[in-house]
Write a protein that holds these residues in place. Structure first.
Motif, short mmCIF file in Angstrom:
data_model
loop_
_atom_site.label_atom_id
_atom_site.label_comp_id
_atom_site.label_asym_id
_atom_site.label_seq_id
_atom_site.Cartn_x
_atom_site.Cartn_y
_atom_site.Cartn_z
N LYS A 142 63.15 50.82 46.46
CA LYS A 142 61.80 51.11 45.99
C LYS A 142 60.98 49.82 46.04
N ALA A 143 59.69 49.96 46.37
CA ALA A 143 58.86 48.76 46.51
C ALA A 143 57.52 48.93 45.80
N ILE A 144 57.00 47.78 45.38
CA ILE A 144 55.61 47.72 44.92
C ILE A 144 54.87 46.79 45.87
N VAL A 145 53.58 47.05 46.03
CA VAL A 145 52.75 46.11 46.78
C VAL A 145 51.69 45.58 45.82
N VAL A 146 51.51 44.28 45.85
CA VAL A 146 50.52 43.63 44.97
C VAL A 146 49.35 43.17 45.83
N ASP A 147 48.15 43.59 45.45
CA ASP A 147 46.89 43.13 46.08
C ASP A 147 46.84 43.37 47.60
N PRO A 148 46.89 44.64 48.02
CA PRO A 148 46.75 44.92 49.46
C PRO A 148 45.29 44.80 49.89
N GLY A 149 44.89 43.60 50.25
CA GLY A 149 43.48 43.30 50.52
C GLY A 149 43.01 43.60 51.93
N GLY A 150 43.74 44.42 52.66
CA GLY A 150 43.34 44.77 54.02
C GLY A 150 44.56 44.90 54.92
N ASP A 151 44.30 45.17 56.21
CA ASP A 151 45.38 45.24 57.23
C ASP A 151 46.48 46.23 56.85
N LYS B 201 60.55 51.87 50.40
CA LYS B 201 59.70 53.02 50.07
C LYS B 201 58.69 52.59 49.01
N LEU B 202 57.41 52.66 49.36
CA LEU B 202 56.35 52.21 48.44
C LEU B 202 56.14 53.23 47.33
N VAL B 203 56.28 52.78 46.07
CA VAL B 203 56.08 53.70 44.93
C VAL B 203 54.88 53.31 44.08
N SER B 204 54.41 52.07 44.21
CA SER B 204 53.40 51.59 43.28
C SER B 204 52.52 50.52 43.94
N ILE B 205 51.21 50.65 43.75
CA ILE B 205 50.24 49.68 44.28
C ILE B 205 49.59 49.03 43.07
N GLU C 33 53.96 45.31 30.11
CA GLU C 33 54.47 46.58 30.66
C GLU C 33 55.48 46.29 31.76
N GLU C 34 56.56 47.09 31.78
CA GLU C 34 57.56 46.95 32.85
C GLU C 34 57.01 47.56 34.12
N LEU C 35 57.24 46.90 35.25
CA LEU C 35 56.73 47.38 36.54
C LEU C 35 57.65 48.44 37.13
N ALA C 36 57.12 49.20 38.08
CA ALA C 36 57.83 50.37 38.62
C ALA C 36 59.19 50.06 39.23
N CYS C 37 59.35 48.86 39.77
CA CYS C 37 60.65 48.53 40.38
C CYS C 37 61.69 48.18 39.32
N GLY C 38 61.26 48.11 38.05
CA GLY C 38 62.19 47.79 36.97
C GLY C 38 62.64 46.35 36.97
N CYS C 39 61.91 45.50 37.69
CA CYS C 39 62.40 44.13 37.88
C CYS C 39 61.40 43.08 37.39
N GLY C 40 60.28 43.52 36.85
CA GLY C 40 59.28 42.54 36.43
C GLY C 40 58.37 43.11 35.36
#
Length: 213
Positions: free
Chosen positions: A31-40, A54-58, A120-127
């Motif tokens: 499972k993945a999160i993406v932080v600050d997808p500012g384009g592309d 697999k992206l679960v959280s932006i 708050e705990e993040l979706a990946c459970g790691c941060g």
């Protein structure tokens, strides 16, 4: 002793203002999160695919235009949830105006699905999410203790700090956020900044000309 594998982490500049976008993946669940997808967005999809994630959280450090430009496309294709701190809603509601001001094409983005809160705990459970206001009222940083990794957005830069002369900026607040929340973290921690190169907490405590530890 059983060693938990390190997170998958990749940071690269995106979009017209070269905002640092970071992919964080759990090596086990993928499972993945993406932080600050500012384009592309196509490049972001390509890297997620190549890394088998697999992206679960932006999630967004704040709601300035250069940190969100690919969020709508990512959500549309993956169904991942969009996250922001409530105090930046006024900026999110004015993304089109921000784009006009900076001469950047506006791509509509849906409203955030969930408001981020402090600790708050993040979706990946790691941060965890840390509320670090100052650059904007709802600025967040994301702390991954196991990997000694901090994503600081535009709060802290290598030998610099975020500007406070834009909408809702507050110098006293950013100083407090950096001193009390960020400089209290592990000095060896790597800091992913909103723009430009990584740094380390300890180096900024000693050498940042704006806010010394």
């Amino acid at each position: 002793m059983h060693q938990t594998p390190s997170l998958i982490r990749e940071t690269f500049p995106v979009g017209p203002l070269q905002c640092n976008c970071t992919l964080i993946g759990d090596p086990v669940s993928k499972k993945a999160i993406v932080v600050d997808p500012g384009g592309d967005h196509q490049f972001i999809f390509k890297r997620l695919d190549e890394l088998g994630l697999k992206l679960v959280s932006i999630i967004h450090t704040h709601a300035h235009l250069d940190h969100f430009l690919a969020s709508g496309e990512l959500k549309k294709v993956t169904g991942a949830t969009l996250h922001l701190h409530k105090e930046d809603q006024f900026l999110w509601d004015n993304l089109e105006m921000q784009c006009k001001m900076f001469g950047v094409p506006y791509t509509p983005v849906p409203a955030p699905d969930q408001w981020l809160s402090d600790d708050e705990e993040l979706a990946c459970g790691c941060g965890v999410a840390l509320h670090t206001p100052g650059h904007t009222p709802g600025s967040m940083s994301f702390w991954f203790p196991q990997d000694k990794l901090l994503i600081a957005g535009d709060t802290l830069f290598r030998r610099g700090i975020g500007r406070t002369d834009l909408w809702g900026g507050d110098y006293r607040q950013i100083e407090q956020s950096i001193r009390q929340r960020l400089y209290s973290l592990d000095e060896d921690a790597v800091v992913v900044t909103g723009h430009g190169p990584d740094t380390r907490i300890g180096d900024e405590i000693r050498e940042n000309p704006f806010i010394r530890g």
